[in-house]
Scaffold this motif. Structure first.
Motif, PDB file in Angstrom:
ATOM      1  N   VAL A  42      74.314  41.544  16.955  1.00 42.08           N
ATOM      2  CA  VAL A  42      75.157  42.507  16.240  1.00 42.08           C
ATOM      3  C   VAL A  42      74.518  42.892  14.901  1.00 42.08           C
ATOM      4  CG1 VAL A  42      77.374  42.748  15.032  1.00 42.08           C
ATOM      5  CG2 VAL A  42      77.321  41.828  17.356  1.00 42.08           C
ATOM      6  N   ASP A  43      73.969  41.901  14.192  1.00 49.98           N
ATOM      7  CA  ASP A  43      73.394  42.152  12.869  1.00 49.98           C
ATOM      8  C   ASP A  43      72.114  42.974  12.917  1.00 49.98           C
ATOM      9  OD1 ASP A  43      75.470  40.750  11.743  1.00 49.98           O
ATOM     10  OD2 ASP A  43      74.283  38.928  11.352  1.00 49.98           O
ATOM     11  N   THR A  44      71.364  42.895  13.999  1.00 52.03           N
ATOM     12  CA  THR A  44      70.063  43.570  14.057  1.00 52.03           C
ATOM     13  C   THR A  44      70.050  44.841  14.901  1.00 52.03           C
ATOM     14  OG1 THR A  44      69.350  42.224  15.935  1.00 52.03           O
ATOM     15  CG2 THR A  44      68.808  41.406  13.726  1.00 52.03           C
ATOM     16  N   ALA A  45      71.118  45.118  15.596  1.00 48.19           N
ATOM     17  CA  ALA A  45      71.134  46.289  16.489  1.00 48.19           C
ATOM     18  C   ALA A  45      71.164  47.589  15.693  1.00 48.19           C
ATOM     19  CB  ALA A  45      72.347  46.232  17.403  1.00 48.19           C
ATOM     20  N   PRO A  46      70.362  48.562  16.133  1.00 47.79           N
ATOM     21  CA  PRO A  46      70.426  49.874  15.475  1.00 47.79           C
ATOM     22  C   PRO A  46      71.776  50.526  15.776  1.00 47.79           C
ATOM     23  CG  PRO A  46      69.000  49.956  17.400  1.00 47.79           C
ATOM     24  CD  PRO A  46      69.437  48.530  17.234  1.00 47.79           C
ATOM     25  N   ARG A  47      72.320  51.201  14.794  1.00 49.33           N
ATOM     26  CA  ARG A  47      73.646  51.803  14.970  1.00 49.33           C
ATOM     27  C   ARG A  47      73.613  53.306  14.756  1.00 49.33           C
ATOM     28  NH1 ARG A  47      77.935  47.299  13.840  1.00 49.33           N
ATOM     29  NH2 ARG A  47      76.581  45.527  14.082  1.00 49.33           N
TER      30      ARG A  47
ATOM     31  N   TYR B 129      80.316  50.017  20.532  1.00 48.73           N
ATOM     32  CA  TYR B 129      80.130  48.799  21.331  1.00 48.73           C
ATOM     33  C   TYR B 129      79.878  47.586  20.438  1.00 48.73           C
ATOM     34  CZ  TYR B 129      79.763  51.791  25.474  1.00 48.73           C
ATOM     35  OH  TYR B 129      80.001  52.689  26.483  1.00 48.73           O
ATOM     36  N   MET B 130      79.068  47.770  19.400  1.00 46.38           N
ATOM     37  CA  MET B 130      78.785  46.668  18.478  1.00 46.38           C
ATOM     38  C   MET B 130      80.047  46.252  17.724  1.00 46.38           C
ATOM     39  SD  MET B 130      75.831  45.482  18.709  1.00 46.38           S
ATOM     40  CE  MET B 130      74.415  45.975  19.645  1.00 46.38           C
ATOM     41  N   ALA B 131      80.839  47.228  17.321  1.00 42.95           N
ATOM     42  CA  ALA B 131      82.081  46.919  16.606  1.00 42.95           C
ATOM     43  C   ALA B 131      83.036  46.129  17.501  1.00 42.95           C
ATOM     44  CB  ALA B 131      82.744  48.202  16.115  1.00 42.95           C
ATOM     45  N   ARG B 132      83.112  46.505  18.768  1.00 46.82           N
ATOM     46  CA  ARG B 132      83.995  45.791  19.693  1.00 46.82           C
ATOM     47  C   ARG B 132      83.497  44.370  19.936  1.00 46.82           C
ATOM     48  NH1 ARG B 132      85.422  49.676  24.619  1.00 46.82           N
ATOM     49  NH2 ARG B 132      87.096  48.188  24.928  1.00 46.82           N
ATOM     50  N   LEU B 133      82.172  44.212  20.077  1.00 44.49           N
ATOM     51  CA  LEU B 133      81.603  42.885  20.274  1.00 44.49           C
ATOM     52  C   LEU B 133      81.828  42.018  19.037  1.00 44.49           C
ATOM     53  CD1 LEU B 133      80.052  40.914  22.039  1.00 44.49           C
ATOM     54  CD2 LEU B 133      77.929  41.956  21.224  1.00 44.49           C
ATOM     55  N   GLU B 134      81.631  42.599  17.878  1.00 39.79           N
ATOM     56  CA  GLU B 134      81.856  41.867  16.631  1.00 39.79           C
ATOM     57  C   GLU B 134      83.330  41.460  16.493  1.00 39.79           C
ATOM     58  OE1 GLU B 134      80.094  42.122  12.184  1.00 39.79           O
ATOM     59  OE2 GLU B 134      80.824  44.004  13.023  1.00 39.79           O
ATOM     60  N   ALA B 135      84.236  42.336  16.874  1.00 33.89           N
ATOM     61  CA  ALA B 135      85.667  42.018  16.825  1.00 33.89           C
ATOM     62  C   ALA B 135      85.996  40.843  17.743  1.00 33.89           C
ATOM     63  CB  ALA B 135      86.498  43.247  17.200  1.00 33.89           C
ATOM     64  N   GLU B 136      85.392  40.830  18.922  1.00 32.66           N
ATOM     65  CA  GLU B 136      85.622  39.710  19.845  1.00 32.66           C
ATOM     66  C   GLU B 136      85.079  38.412  19.259  1.00 32.66           C
ATOM     67  OE1 GLU B 136      87.352  39.958  23.297  1.00 32.66           O
ATOM     68  OE2 GLU B 136      88.014  41.185  21.599  1.00 32.66           O
ATOM     69  N   LEU B 137      83.924  38.480  18.656  1.00 34.41           N
ATOM     70  CA  LEU B 137      83.333  37.307  18.026  1.00 34.41           C
ATOM     71  C   LEU B 137      84.235  36.793  16.907  1.00 34.41           C
ATOM     72  CD1 LEU B 137      80.788  35.531  18.088  1.00 34.41           C
ATOM     73  CD2 LEU B 137      79.752  37.117  16.469  1.00 34.41           C
ATOM     74  N   ASN B 138      84.786  37.700  16.124  1.00 31.28           N
ATOM     75  CA  ASN B 138      85.651  37.319  15.000  1.00 31.28           C
ATOM     76  C   ASN B 138      86.973  36.706  15.441  1.00 31.28           C
ATOM     77  OD1 ASN B 138      83.788  38.109  13.072  1.00 31.28           O
ATOM     78  ND2 ASN B 138      84.620  40.173  12.905  1.00 31.28           N
ATOM     79  N   ARG B 139      87.485  37.094  16.592  1.00 33.01           N
ATOM     80  CA  ARG B 139      88.778  36.543  17.032  1.00 33.01           C
ATOM     81  C   ARG B 139      88.635  35.287  17.883  1.00 33.01           C
ATOM     82  NH1 ARG B 139      91.591  37.546  21.934  1.00 33.01           N
ATOM     83  NH2 ARG B 139      90.289  38.550  23.498  1.00 33.01           N
ATOM     84  N   ALA B 140      87.405  34.977  18.268  1.00 37.62           N
ATOM     85  CA  ALA B 140      87.158  33.834  19.153  1.00 37.62           C
ATOM     86  C   ALA B 140      87.284  32.508  18.425  1.00 37.62           C
ATOM     87  CB  ALA B 140      85.758  33.944  19.758  1.00 37.62           C
ATOM     88  N   LYS B 141      87.625  31.507  19.196  1.00 38.55           N
ATOM     89  CA  LYS B 141      87.554  30.122  18.714  1.00 38.55           C
ATOM     90  C   LYS B 141      86.137  29.665  19.037  1.00 38.55           C
ATOM     91  CE  LYS B 141      89.594  25.541  19.235  1.00 38.55           C
ATOM     92  NZ  LYS B 141      89.859  25.194  17.873  1.00 38.55           N
ATOM     93  N   ILE B 142      85.354  29.381  18.005  1.00 41.57           N
ATOM     94  CA  ILE B 142      83.968  28.958  18.165  1.00 41.57           C
ATOM     95  C   ILE B 142      83.957  27.437  18.285  1.00 41.57           C
ATOM     96  CG2 ILE B 142      81.639  29.019  17.193  1.00 41.57           C
ATOM     97  CD1 ILE B 142      82.841  31.831  17.754  1.00 41.57           C
ATOM     98  N   VAL B 143      83.354  26.934  19.356  1.00 39.44           N
ATOM     99  CA  VAL B 143      83.371  25.497  19.610  1.00 39.44           C
ATOM    100  C   VAL B 143      81.968  24.991  19.964  1.00 39.44           C
ATOM    101  CG1 VAL B 143      85.777  25.466  20.386  1.00 39.44           C
ATOM    102  CG2 VAL B 143      83.971  25.809  22.043  1.00 39.44           C
ATOM    103  N   PRO B 144      81.709  23.709  19.692  1.00 42.83           N
ATOM    104  CA  PRO B 144      80.427  23.133  20.111  1.00 42.83           C
ATOM    105  C   PRO B 144      80.298  23.214  21.634  1.00 42.83           C
ATOM    106  CG  PRO B 144      81.601  21.631  18.634  1.00 42.83           C
ATOM    107  CD  PRO B 144      82.546  22.739  18.996  1.00 42.83           C
ATOM    108  N   GLU B 145      79.077  23.336  22.111  1.00 42.11           N
ATOM    109  CA  GLU B 145      78.814  23.471  23.546  1.00 42.11           C
ATOM    110  C   GLU B 145      79.507  22.376  24.356  1.00 42.11           C
ATOM    111  OE1 GLU B 145      77.056  25.598  26.673  1.00 42.11           O
ATOM    112  OE2 GLU B 145      76.885  26.083  24.567  1.00 42.11           O
ATOM    113  N   ASP B 146      79.462  21.134  23.870  1.00 38.26           N
ATOM    114  CA  ASP B 146      80.035  20.023  24.637  1.00 38.26           C
ATOM    115  C   ASP B 146      81.568  20.007  24.606  1.00 38.26           C
ATOM    116  OD1 ASP B 146      80.132  19.278  21.936  1.00 38.26           O
ATOM    117  OD2 ASP B 146      79.695  17.166  22.352  1.00 38.26           O
TER     118      ASP B 146
END
Length: 136
Positions: free
Chosen positions: A19-24, A32-49
């Motif tokens: 998202v940070d490096t994609a040309p806009r 599309y980048m804004a929607r992906l970023e929004a999903e990332l922001n609303r997600a619960k980020i958890v360790p892989e395990d």
């Protein structure tokens, strides 16, 4: 309908870098980048395990059901450079790819696509393939 999505710390870092490096320059790319970023922001980020085994992540094999007509679709969620429609590999930047990210088997979700809004159910999520040495 579950509104909570989960993303692994590893996937979150890679998606944020994308998202940070994609040309806009293109308005569609910006959307599309804004929607992906929004999903990332609303997600619960958890360790892989700690990530539930049936969550859609990058490299997951997914079976979806279109709730409007019962059509079954199979995809592997990938980064843009790996996308290949003939192999069922859908990009994280494709509207449906962004929409399915982070949901679990049994979840239902709605997502806006170029063909209109779709309602889908996640029927199955196969174990993720982690590619050795690639930081995926």
């Amino acid at each position: 309908m579950n509104n909570r999505i989960y993303i692994s710390e590893r996937d979150a870092k890679r998606i944020k870098a994308l998202v940070d490096t994609a040309p806009r320059v293109d308005p569609r790319t910006r959307e599309y980048m804004a929607r992906l970023e929004a999903e990332l922001n609303r997600a619960k980020i958890v360790p892989e395990d700690k990530l539930p085994h049936d969550v859609i992540t990058l490299n997951s094999q997914v079976e979806l059901e279109d709730l409007s007509d019962g059509e079954i679709m199979n995809y592997v969620l990938v980064f843009p450079e790996e996308a290949d429609a003939s192999e069922g590999k859908i990009s994280i930047l494709a509207p449906l790819g962004t929409g399915m990210l982070g949901y679990q088997a049994g979840d239902e979700f709605s997502w806006e696509t170029p063909g209109g809004k779709v309602r889908l159910k996640v029927r199955k999520v196969a174990p993720r393939e982690v590619k050795a040495g690639l930081g995926l």
